[in-house]
Design a protein around this motif. Structure first.
Motif, PDB file in Angstrom:
ATOM      1  N   LYS A 180      -2.997   0.681  -0.955  1.00 52.70           N
ATOM      2  CA  LYS A 180      -3.658   0.568  -2.252  1.00 52.70           C
ATOM      3  C   LYS A 180      -3.126   1.576  -3.259  1.00 52.70           C
ATOM      4  O   LYS A 180      -2.793   1.225  -4.392  1.00 52.70           O
ATOM      5  N   THR A 181      -3.026   2.839  -2.843  1.00 53.28           N
ATOM      6  CA  THR A 181      -2.662   3.899  -3.785  1.00 53.28           C
ATOM      7  C   THR A 181      -1.216   4.366  -3.642  1.00 53.28           C
ATOM      8  O   THR A 181      -0.728   5.107  -4.486  1.00 53.28           O
ATOM      9  N   THR A 237      -4.770  -1.938   5.312  1.00 58.82           N
ATOM     10  CA  THR A 237      -5.184  -0.682   4.687  1.00 58.82           C
ATOM     11  C   THR A 237      -4.056   0.342   4.633  1.00 58.82           C
ATOM     12  O   THR A 237      -3.851   0.986   3.590  1.00 58.82           O
ATOM     13  N   VAL A 261      -6.735   6.570   0.537  1.00 60.46           N
ATOM     14  CA  VAL A 261      -7.105   5.207   0.162  1.00 60.46           C
ATOM     15  C   VAL A 261      -7.952   5.195  -1.100  1.00 60.46           C
ATOM     16  O   VAL A 261      -7.948   4.219  -1.862  1.00 60.46           O
ATOM     17  N   GLY A 262      -8.685   6.298  -1.373  1.00 56.52           N
ATOM     18  CA  GLY A 262      -9.532   6.367  -2.554  1.00 56.52           C
ATOM     19  C   GLY A 262      -8.746   6.596  -3.830  1.00 56.52           C
ATOM     20  O   GLY A 262      -7.532   6.763  -3.826  1.00 56.52           O
ATOM     21  N   ASP A 263      -9.453   6.616  -4.942  1.00 62.21           N
ATOM     22  CA  ASP A 263      -8.823   6.759  -6.253  1.00 62.21           C
ATOM     23  C   ASP A 263      -8.794   8.187  -6.746  1.00 62.21           C
ATOM     24  O   ASP A 263      -8.280   8.471  -7.826  1.00 62.21           O
ATOM     25  N   SER A 303      -5.169  10.313  -7.697  1.00 62.84           N
ATOM     26  CA  SER A 303      -4.231   9.317  -7.175  1.00 62.84           C
ATOM     27  C   SER A 303      -2.781   9.674  -7.457  1.00 62.84           C
ATOM     28  O   SER A 303      -1.875   9.121  -6.825  1.00 62.84           O
ATOM     29  N   SER A 333      -1.182   4.753   2.208  1.00 62.29           N
ATOM     30  CA  SER A 333      -2.193   3.813   1.735  1.00 62.29           C
ATOM     31  C   SER A 333      -1.518   2.676   0.983  1.00 62.29           C
ATOM     32  O   SER A 333      -0.735   2.912   0.059  1.00 62.29           O
ATOM     33  N   GLU A 359     -16.381   2.117   4.776  1.00 61.31           N
ATOM     34  CA  GLU A 359     -16.346   1.558   3.408  1.00 61.31           C
ATOM     35  C   GLU A 359     -14.911   1.424   2.923  1.00 61.31           C
ATOM     36  O   GLU A 359     -14.552   0.455   2.253  1.00 61.31           O
ATOM     37  N   ARG A 360     -14.061   2.380   3.262  1.00 64.71           N
ATOM     38  CA  ARG A 360     -12.650   2.343   2.876  1.00 64.71           C
ATOM     39  C   ARG A 360     -11.731   2.068   4.063  1.00 64.71           C
ATOM     40  O   ARG A 360     -10.643   1.524   3.880  1.00 64.71           O
ATOM     41  N   TRP A 392      -9.133   8.760   4.226  1.00 66.45           N
ATOM     42  CA  TRP A 392     -10.185   8.472   3.243  1.00 66.45           C
ATOM     43  C   TRP A 392      -9.744   8.852   1.837  1.00 66.45           C
ATOM     44  O   TRP A 392      -9.891   8.084   0.886  1.00 66.45           O
TER      45      TRP A 392
END
Length: 212
Positions: free
Chosen positions: A163-164, A83, A201-203, A206, A161, A58-59, A198
């Motif tokens: 993203k974060t 990613t 990459v998640g929120d 953060s 990551s 999922e991530r 995991w």
């Protein structure tokens, strides 16, 4: 001259060392696939597997599956680069942590689900990279002796990551196997730390830097 021909162990070692150096120098994935992997034919296809729990896709969409063929292997690199960023220093791979077994056979197995195991800072103790055999019995599953040989390499790097922007230091293991007669790689497997990836990459949390 035949006397100048490298032995099988030396060929596999040279391939592994050059392959690892390609990541340090940031060689483009298309060039890595062309230079180091078996060419795709009716009888063989290059493969890449990064082991990890299937639910993490999922991530981390590059985990828990085997990418087969040039197109899918290129997709692995694309998903990974979308990613995470990876920083490898010049000493990321140490000579004393590269092990060559020219007679070993990698048993075919589905991508491992590591969701039931904890991460360890010593990947060489995990069962995955050591799932080999040097027995001469039941060789019917091996088409040619040239398909024998396994190289295991421990590496170290900094992962971030995209993203974060959270990063962590990690120890990981590569296993190279299914070499052809020229020493080109048939299967590249990676055991890393999917749980840290995991979380990064998640929120969740953060603003906190992960610890290796």
């Amino acid at each position: 001259m035949s006397s100048l021909r490298l032995s099988r162990p030396a060929t596999l070692r040279n391939t592994a060392q050059s392959f690892c150096h390609a990541f340090i120098t940031q060689l483009p994935p298309s060039q890595i696939l062309e230079d180091y992997f078996v060419p795709e034919t009716a009888n063989q296809k290059p493969k890449i597997t990064e082991h990890g729990p299937s639910w993490a896709r999922e991530r981390l969409p590059f985990l828990g599956q085997t990418f087969t063929g040039q197109s899918q292997c290129q997709q692995y690199f694309t998903l990974l680069s979308q990613t995470l960023s990876i920083e490898l220093k010049s000493n990321a791979f140490k000579e004393e942590e590269l092990v060559v077994d020219p007679d070993a056979i990698a048993f075919p197995s589905p991508p491992s689900d590591t969701s039931k195991t904890s991460h360890t800072s010593n990947p060489s103790t995990t069962s995955g990279p050591l799932n080999t055999s040097t027995s001469n019995e039941d060789d019917s599953n091996v088409q040619d002796n040239e398909r024998r040989g396994i190289v295991t390499i421990v590496g170290r790097g900094r992962f971030t990551s995209l993203k974060t922007k959270r990063g962590w230091d990690e120890i990981f293991t590569y296993r190279l196997s299914e070499f052809d007669e020229m020493g080109r790689i048939g299967h590249w497997e990676i055991w890393a730390d999917p749980l840290s990836a995991w979380v990064a990459v998640g929120d969740e949390d953060s603003g906190r830097e992960l610890q290796s």
